[in-house]
Design an enzyme around this catalytic site. Structure first.
Site, PDB file in Angstrom:
ATOM      1  CB  SER A  97      -0.908  -0.003   1.237  1.00  0.00           C
ATOM      2  OG  SER A  97      -1.682   1.169   1.275  1.00  0.00           O
ATOM      3  N   GLY A  98       0.573   2.173  -0.915  1.00  0.00           N
ATOM      4  CA  GLY A  98       1.325   3.414  -1.013  1.00  0.00           C
ATOM      5  C   GLY A  98       2.475   3.373  -1.978  1.00  0.00           C
ATOM      6  CB  THR A 128      -4.165   3.080  -7.602  1.00  0.00           C
ATOM      7  OG1 THR A 128      -4.496   2.101  -6.611  1.00  0.00           O
ATOM      8  CG2 THR A 128      -5.433   3.595  -8.242  1.00  0.00           C
ATOM      9  CG  ASN A 142      -1.523   5.115  -0.816  1.00  0.00           C
ATOM     10  OD1 ASN A 142      -1.380   6.301  -1.071  1.00  0.00           O
ATOM     11  ND2 ASN A 142      -1.909   4.230  -1.709  1.00  0.00           N
ATOM     12  CB  SER A 174      -4.522   2.553   0.499  1.00  0.00           C
ATOM     13  OG  SER A 174      -4.321   1.170   0.491  1.00  0.00           O
ATOM     14  CB  SER A 175      -6.533  -0.052  -4.259  1.00  0.00           C
ATOM     15  OG  SER A 175      -6.382   0.976  -5.199  1.00  0.00           O
ATOM     16  N   GLY A 227      -0.025  -5.982  -2.575  1.00  0.00           N
ATOM     17  CA  GLY A 227       1.221  -6.699  -2.410  1.00  0.00           C
ATOM     18  C   GLY A 227       1.298  -7.398  -1.066  1.00  0.00           C
ATOM     19  CD  GLU A 282      -1.737  -5.292   2.943  1.00  0.00           C
ATOM     20  OE1 GLU A 282      -2.417  -5.772   3.872  1.00  0.00           O
ATOM     21  OE2 GLU A 282      -2.144  -4.404   2.186  1.00  0.00           O
TER      22      GLU A 282
END
Length: 1515
Positions: free
Chosen positions: A164-165, A169, A213, A216-217, A442, A444
């Site tokens: 994330s971040g 996206t 992020n 973040s998605s 990704g 985590e």
């Protein structure tokens, strides 16, 4: 393992560091086998004894400096973690390059800054280019996927992953934007627009702010973009995975809920949003838990507007959007329900029916509030076949409320995805192939990891396995293609970890089994895990924490992760009670009822199941884990059926600071995303690979034998075994030579040693030669010094003697000079005093004269000014009085005329009066005819009388002559009778003269009256011409011609009469000329009669003209409005040289002359012949008076030419021909338009208004011009870069200086097809020459040709310049010379054809300066100043980019020099563009010069017979 010989003094190595992960050090002495320590010197100067137990413990070697900043990590000589980390750091911090290749993987580092590298000009630069030729970029990966799809007709997929971040996206967004541009038209079509419109919707509903992020998605998505047969986008389809629904009800500290909730709260003041009863996000429980309400730099109101616009583009109506927002607002109000505990021990709960949040929730969703409150606090159970209602505790009621909120949001998210797919899947049935873009979370790992992290890491395990196998497959294909004898490469397979998760009795199976148990719990599930994987068959990837009995550890491929079992079962079940769902199904909100009707019919794969009182035996299939495994398996099947392309996004720091590099975080992500695994697989084989030509060009100094490029392969095979004795360290392929890791560094060291030895030989010879040269110079200098010393002593003695004598002379002369100077000074002072005194007196007298003169002039000027002012005032008063009087009279006259104009009776009286006048005029004409007959009879009688009288006079004259002859003999005797007769004759003549004089005066008066009548009639005719059209013009012209002819004849006769009268007066004094007088009288009588007759005819003509004018005025229709009236001039009288086409032959004419003309036949025609023939036909139709036919014929011709232009959309010659005809026809219509002023009758204007067709022709000219350029641009597009950047017009210049890895293909890229001639400058000049010859053959104006080549040279410059900025292999000194020579060829070509005046040569300036930048020195401050002064047409970013890419042999531009240049560029004025690349799509405005042609005649046209237009008649 690297060769031990490389561990020599001065070698660079990497050692571990707790802060920087790896730091660089340098060997202070050679390493020998068996030594226990290595002496190192760190970068800060400290020395260190590094312990080495065995050769395997040696620190990793550093790569040569020439490989620093390499754009492909697999091209490094030493492939290991510190080398990868250092290369990424150098590219990210020093070169500001966020993209780097790692084999088939693109590593993208998030810069946390806005970079200008994603514009359309960058897309154009990467579109159609080979991936290996360009700098790493996300567009390069997208272009590679697009080209592979179109070439191999196989589906592609782009897998974008990262934590994330890291920018996943954004990368996916830019990828889809690239496909929308290259897969669409010049402008976005509806399909591309809808594909891009899905991004803001999914970001609003699926993205949230996290600690890592701001956007973040919180879900994974796979978008399939479908392409048609022509490579254009025709549809798309989206699949989503594992939405984080728990975020709806809970957010960690410093995090936010999904963006859409905050967007609605920020827009609550909008009129349409007031019915939602929203408040600030701090007032809602579901949006205030994280404590972060706003994101810096984000406007939630604007984002909601963007989301609503995207919904509109995708076809979601406004009322349906409002229903969606009602559901979202209801979720927020649902979270604010106050659930209170009651009963003993809090085993019951209730909701107050007057709760405001309950009322708003019920109203927004159209449900019954009491029912919702009841079933949130109660549940229904099936016991013994009976249904019982059981109250729930407060905690259970809160969980039921939260479960309902998650279920509503999940259903709404699923509906949104389905709605997007319905809008994007319009033509997916015709999809030939697709490219899938996977944007997935990704690996985590957090301090506390739960069910979501478990599913995410499981998905990454599957993707990593697919990635490893694909990388291994590519390596295997490369070796097979090169026919290498290779052994199998071992790589880590994580199948055991995957079996632990998804296998039989794996983690998911045990979790689903526990969910089916009536009293299943997280603790019992944890015990089953321990029993199965620790006590039974030991699983190497499963561990139990030492200090916890409710957690487990999984050893993933990236790291070990500890998962807490709390909440696993609830999140896996993800159920909601059926009673609440039934309430929502009965909702009055149509969208909400639709959501839950679908939920009841087909359970969503992302939202779990609905729990009722009776359990289903297939309930385990509805668990989230089972559904996620199914969808992930479908995704893996899809990816395995496509050709994958990988993008790994890296987050450089956790502070979100721009261009800040944290090595710890970066290494952690490199290990997790598989980049290091790719390097390990590459290092296990032959990571370094060179073509024979590249190897020969680089290491020619190490090879012996033939030194020609054609024999490079034989030389390499012959000499390489002597350079590297171990045959296992290299291998020969068909086109390449492969090396193990570290062998390239060994070759580099050997090459450096060979060059160093050669340099020492050169230095030895040079130093000896310099020493000998120095000795010769010293010897010559010694002899010269001695000679000069002896000469100096002799000259010194002579100089002393000369000085002694000179001193005496000087003393004498000095005394004399001093006395003379004193005399001259006294005399000069005296003269100066006298001159100043006289000048003072003269100036005084002069100033007095000036003052007197000025006083006189001032007085005269003042008096004149006073007189003129008085005169102007008097004149202004008089003029003002006159104006007032005239204005008053004019107003009185105006009122009178207005009164008469309003009187209808007056018009009737005028009409009656006109009829009476007409009858009177007719009677007068008849009477004048009768008078004319009477005058003729009287004239006849007068002629007879005059004849008799003439005979008598003649007899008298004869008698007098005889008498005169007799008197000559008798003497001058005068008779009284003769005297009397002479007197009578003289008197009669005098009377006749007086009578004639009176007649002349009368005729003059009549002439003046006729002139006045003519002027009045002319004025009336002018007014009449402005009000009507008709036959009056022809008749008026005839009358005017007749009057003017009679007037001229009458004037000539009057002048002759005056002359004759003068002669008569002079002759009347002599009585001896009686006979001449008699004849003169007869002539005068005849002239008088004739003048009277002509005067009557003139009067009759004038009367007739007045009669016709009055009749037309009486019967004419009322004139149209002045604003809309367009007066038409008279038709051209007798225009010759035209072509007449019958109406039935017009279609045939257009068909033969335009439509059916083929290439060779059309090019053989004279320039502009079809336009000339069409214009002559149009003008003939206009002269015939048929305006509608004229307009129709001209419109049909324009349409036919437009069709011909479109028909020949790929033919330069035919497009140029029709461009010429369109321009000529437009010039002819403009030349003969009524607005133009023409002198001769042959250039008479057209009477038909064709202005609309002239504008259509102007648009057609622009269309043909753009099509002409488009054809040439298409032909040039693929040859510009190879011709200007890659072709070696100067042979052998860049062969010896080839940079290490500069021109080599990156690993994993497709090889270029061999064979065929590479494009050169001759190809470019050939295409430009074909365009120039086509335009010259059609005789197009030079100004238009200059504009065309100005546009094309800009395209060549922009394309070449952009490719230069994105290619590292061409930024070197030798290649700069090649490019400069190629550009000079283009300049010379433009000069020889005189095309430099239009700015074509000036557009090459940026490219020329960029090439000069490659050639100038780049070391000192003076070089920096000269560089900045030279590159005036380049921006700062462009200069720095070229300096960053520049590398020649082992030399690079130092960072200090680049910083110095940047400091000088900051103070530069003039070039302020922040854009890195030039805009390839820029179009210069075109102007078509107006060049009126000569007068066209049909006889001058050479019409060939093959046109078959002989049916045209010459008029």
């Amino acid at each position: 393992m690297a060769t031990l010989e490389l561990y020599s003094k001065g070698a660079s190595v990497w050692i571990p560091d707790p802060d920087a992960v790896w730091v660089s050090a340098q060997l202070l002495r050679d390493y020998n086998a068996g030594e226990q320590h290595v002496l190192l010197q760190l970068s800060d100067g400290r020395e260190l004894d590094y312990p080495v137990a065995s050769p395997s413990d040696l620190p990793p070697l550093g790569n040569p400096d020439i490989l620093e900043g390499e754009n492909d990590l697999t091209a490094l000589s030493f492939l290991h973690e510190p080398a990868v980390l250092h290369n990424l750091r150098v590219r990210f911090l020093d070169y500001s390059s966020i993209y780097t290749y790692c084999g088939i993987v693109l590593v993208a580092i998030n810069p946390y800054d806005q970079l200008s590298i994603y514009g359309e000009e960058v897309i154009d630069a990467y579109s159609g280019q080979d991936m290996a030729d360009m700098e790493p970029h996300i567009f390069s990966v997208a272009e590679d996927a697009y080209r592979t799809m179109t070439r191999e007709e196989k589906n592609q997929s782009i897998i974008i992953s990262g934590e994330s971040g890291s920018g996943k996206t954004v990368s996916a967004k830019f990828t889809m934007r690239f496909f929308a541009v290259v897969g669409g038209a010049a402008q976005q079509t509806s399909v591309e627009e809808r594909v891009l419109a899905s991004n803001p919707i999914m970001e609003s509903f699926g993205n949230a702010k996290t600690t890592r992020n701001d956007n973040s998605s919180r879900f994974g998505k796979y978008i399939e973009i479908g392409f048609g047969r022509k490579g254009d986008i025709i549809g798309a389809n989206m699949k989503t995975y594992l939405l984080e629904k728990s975020r709806v009800i809970f957010q960690a500290s410093a995090e936010r809920n999904y963006h859409i909730f905050y967007q609605l709260c920020a827009s609550r003041e909008l009129p349409e949003m007031r019915s939602l009863k929203l408040d600030a996000p701090e007032r809602f429980r579901y949006t205030s838990q994280g404590g972060e309400m706003n994101i810096p730099g984000t406007d939630d109101v604007l984002d909601l507007e963007r989301t609503r616009n995207a919904f509109t583009i995708l076809g979601v109506q406004a009322d349906q959007q409002m229903e969606l927002f009602r559901i979202l607002a209801a979720v927020l109000h649902l979270g604010n329900l106050n659930i209170q505990a009651s009963g003993r021990g809090g085993d019951r709960s209730y909701i107050n029916t007057e709760d405001r949040s309950l009322a708003v929730f019920s109203k927004l969703l159209g449900v019954e509030g009491p029912q919702v409150a009841h079933w949130l606090c109660h549940r229904r159970l099936a016991v013994g076949g009976e249904m019982l209602v059981k109250p729930m505790s407060g905690q259970q009621a809160v969980e039921a409320r939260d479960a309902l909120a998650k279920h509503i949001y999940g259903q709404m998210f699923t509906w949104t995805v389905h709605r997007l797919n319905a809008a994007l899947r319009s033509q997916m049935s015709r999809t030939k192939s697709f490219i899938g873009v996977l944007d997935i979370y990704g690996f985590e790992t957090f301090e506390r990891n739960s069910f979501e992290q478990f599913c995410i890491n499981y998905a990454n395990e599957k993707l990593q396995q697919q990635f490893n196998r694909h990388v291994f497959q590519l390596e295997q294909e490369e070796y097979v293609r090169e026919e290498l004898a290779w052994s199998r490469i071992e790589f880590s397979d994580n199948q055991m970890c995957i079996n632990l998760i998804e296998g039989q009795l794996g983690l998911f199976d045990l979790l689903d089994e526990e969910c089916r148990m009536p009293k299943g719990s997280d603790e019992s599930w944890a015990r089953k895990l321990y029993d199965q994987h620790l006590n039974g068959k030991i699983q190497p990837h499963f561990r139990k924490p030492r200090m916890s009995n409710s957690a487990f550890i999984v050893l993933h491929f990236a790291d070990s992760v500890q998962y807490e079992c709390d909440g696993f079962l609830d999140k896996n079940r993800d159920t909601v009670f059926v009673e609440l769902v039934n309430i929502l199904r009965a909702s009055q909100v149509r969208l909400l009822a639709e959501l839950f009707q679908q939920d009841g019919n087909a359970p969503s794969l992302a939202n779990g199941g609905v729990q009722s009182g009776k359990r289903s035996h297939r309930e385990h299939k509805l668990t989230v884990g089972f559904q996620f495994r199914q969808s992930l398996q479908q995704l893996m099947d899809t990816l395995n059926s496509t050709t994958p392309h990988y993008v790994r996004c890296i987050k450089p720091n956790d502070l979100k600071e721009p261009f800040m590099f944290d090595p710890k975080r970066t290494v952690q992500q490199l290990r997790a995303c598989g980049v290091l695994e790719t390097i390990r697989i590459s290092a296990a084989g032959y990571p370094s690979r060179w073509t024979y030509e590249e190897f020969f060009g680089r290491y020619r100094v190490l090879l012996r034998g033939p030194q020609s490029l054609e024999q490079a392969r034989d030389s390499c095979r012959q000499e390489l075994p002597q350079l590297i004795p171990d045959p296992e360290q290299y291998c020969f392929g068909k086109t390449k030579v492969f090396f193990r890791a570290g062998q390239v560094a060994l070759l580099e060291r050997l090459r450096a040693d060979r060059l160093r030895a050669a340099a020492m030989v050169i230095q030895t010879s040079a130093r000896g030669w310099l020493a000998r040269l120095k000795y010769a110079r010293i010897l010559w200098a010694t002899v010269t010094v001695q000679r000069y010393c002896r000469g100096a002593l002799a000259r010194r003695l002579a100089l002393t003697l000369r000085y002694t004598k000179a001193a005496l002379v000087i003393q004498k002369t000095f005394r004399m000079v001093m006395v003379r100077q004193m005399f001259f000074m006294i005399r000069q002072a005296t003269i100066t005093i006298q001159a100043f005194t006289r000048g003072t007196l003269a100036r005084y007298r002069y100033r007095q004269l000036l003052s007197e003169r000025a006083a006189v002039l001032l007085q005269a000027t003042v008096r004149g000014w006073l007189a003129r002012r008085a005169f102007r005032r008097t004149r202004a008063a008089v003029v003002f009085m006159q104006c007032c009087a005239r204005r008053k009279a004019a107003r009185r006259e105006l009122l009178k005329l207005k009164a008469e104009a309003r009187s209808v009776e007056k018009f009737r009286e005028l009409n009656k009066g006109m009829e009476v006048k007409l009858m009177q005029l007719q009677l007068r004409v008849d009477q004048q005819v009768r008078e004319g007959v009477a005058l003729r009879e009287s004239l006849h009688i007068q002629r007879e009388a005059s004849g008799a009288e003439l005979e008598a006079l003649k007899a008298t004259i004869r008698k007098l002559e005889s008498q005169k002859q007799e008197q000559v003999h008798l003497g001058p005797v005068v008779n009284d009778n003769q005297v009397e007769e002479r007197k009578r004759a003289e008197e009669k003549a005098t009377e006749e003269i007086l009578q004639l004089t009176q007649e002349v005066q009368a005729l003059q008066k009549e002439r003046s009256s006729v002139g006045k009548e003519k002027e009045d009639l002319t004025a009336q005719l002018l007014v009449r011409e402005k009000e009507q059209e008709g036959s009056n013009f022809i008749f008026s012209g005839l009358l005017e011609n007749q009057l003017s002819r009679q007037h001229r004849q009458w004037t000539e006769e009057l002048e002759a009469l005056r002359c004759q009268q003068g002669r008569i007066i002079s002759e009347s004094s002599s009585a001896a000329q009686g006979q001449g007088l008699q004849e003169l009288l007869e002539v005068r009588e005849l002239e008088c009669v004739r003048l009277r007759r002509e005067l009557k005819e003139l009067r009759i003509s004038v009367a007739l003209r007045r009669l016709v004018t009055q009749t037309d005025l009486l019967h004419a229709p009322p004139p149209p409005a002045p604003e809309d009236s367009i007066p038409s001039g008279p038709k051209p009288a007798s225009v010759t040289g035209l072509l007449e086409c019958r109406k039935k032959d017009e279609t045939k004419l257009l068909k033969n002359l335009i439509t059916d003309i083929r290439g060779n036949a059309g090019l053989s025609l004279p320039a502009g012949l079809p336009a000339a023939v069409l214009f002559l036909c149009v003008r003939q139709a206009d002269c015939s008076g048929d305006r509608s036919r004229t307009h129709a014929l001209c419109a049909a011709a324009v349409t036919a030419i437009k069709g011909a232009v479109k028909k020949h959309s790929n033919d330069v010659d035919m497009t140029a021909m029709w461009l010429k005809n369109a321009c000529l026809l437009q010039d002819l219509l403009t030349q003969h338009s009524p607005k133009q002023t023409l002198d001769s009758e042959e250039m008479a204007p057209l009477t038909t208004d064709l202005s609309d067709l002239t504008r259509a022709l102007s648009d057609l000219c622009i269309q043909a011009y753009q099509q002409l350029l488009s054809i040439t641009e298409k032909r040039l597009q693929n040859i510009i870069v190879p011709a200007l950047l890659e072709s070696e017009t100067i042979p052998g210049l860049s062969g010896s200086g080839a940079k290490l890895g500069g021109s080599r293909k990156r690993a994993g890229s497709d090889p270029r097809p061999a064979g065929g001639d590479a494009p050169t400058m001759a190809s470019v000049l050939r295409e430009l020459g074909s365009l120039h010859s086509a335009m010259s053959h059609q005789a197009l104006v030079p100004a238009l040709m200059e504009q065309a080549f100005h546009q094309l040279t800009y395209l060549i410059t922009a394309t070449t310049f952009n490719s230069l900025l994105l290619r590292k292999d061409v930024c070197c000194w030798s290649r700069g010379i090649q490019i400069r020579y190629n550009v000079s060829l283009l300049q010379e070509w433009l000069h020889t054809r005189s095309l430099q005046a239009g700015g074509a040569v000036a557009t090459l300036e940026p490219l020329i300066q960029a090439v000069q930048l490659l050639q100038v020195g780049k070391k000192t401050d003076a070089d920096a100043r000269a560089l900045v002064q030279t590159c005036s047409a380049l921006s700062s970013q462009q200069i720095v980019k070229i300096l960053t890419l520049y590398s020649d042999l082992e030399e690079r531009v130092t960072l200090n020099f680049i910083r110095s240049v940047q400091g000088l560029l900051k103070g530069r004025v003039g070039v302020s563009s922040k854009q890195l690349l030039m805009d390839v799509r820029r179009v210069f405005p075109v102007t078509f010069p107006y060049s009126p042609p000569a007068v066209l005649h049909a006889d001058e046209l050479d019409i060939p017979d093959f046109l078959k237009i002989s049916f045209l008649r010459r008029a």
